[in-house]
Design an enzyme around this catalytic site. Sequence first.
Site: not given
Ligand code: KIV
Length: 274
Positions: A42-43, A81, A110, A112, A179
């Site tokens: 989600d970056s 994510d 994933k 968090e 992280e």
């Molecule tokens: O969203 C993402 O790119 C991430 C990385 C920073 C691990 O979760």
Amino acid sequence: MSLSKINAMIGRGEKVAMLTCYDATFAKLSEAAGVDMLLVGDSLGMVLQGAENTLNVSIEDMEYHTKSVAAGTIACSIMTDMPAGSYELSKETALLNAKRLIAAGADIVKIEGGGEMVNTAQYLIEHGVPVCAHLGFTPQSVKQLGGYRIQGKTEESAQNILQDAVAMDKVGVRFVLLEMVPALLAKTITESINAPTIGIGAGADCDGQVLVIQDLLGIYTGPASKKPEAFKSPRFAKNFLAENSPGNCSIQSAVQAYVEAVKNNAFPGKEHSY
Ligand code: KIV
């Protein structure tokens, strides 16, 4: 590459090279460069959409980019994510949204955080969805954490992260992503749990590493609203494109250099760790 092949690789002592990816072209390029796993992170809210943080990314955004990545790779596993707001409300909502991402092409999702999220992870796993737990600095909690800060520096917070990792491991998560935590804490966690660890700013002792592709290429200069000069790249990032020899300066060779550096334990160095 299936998740069990990734596990076999780790069993042989080989490090996992993971990279963020948001489209088919980069998926194909990353696969050709030897990347094992692609993270549809989600970056993308920051590096594609230009936002200050990841908080406004939607499940539709993640679905769309997962489909695009899946179209570009045969060999890489895909981790996607779950965006903020798609899994915290109830376990049932989490499952519905996780299934959307799996249907779009993700092999694993994933989420968090630890604490209450352990039950959510367990529920997803019991319903057949492989899960990665993201601990340490969790970008979706950037406001609660008071900014982009290393986590687990005090004895108490290190213990909390370790306990969350152990609890996530017990319910069967397939990976724990760490992280921005001290390298020593990441090492302790890696040695204490069965699930492989993937690090970003978590030292060299994790079972694998992940980077955001824009950081690997040195092309991210902060949110759209801020001047590039005001941006300071995080300690854990390394520009592999800048290090290419002038005659071999391509995105593909930069990604290849990253993969080789992860596999040879040359990245991350102490200068990229806390
Ligand atoms: O969203 C993402 O790119 C991430 C990385 C920073 C691990 O979760």
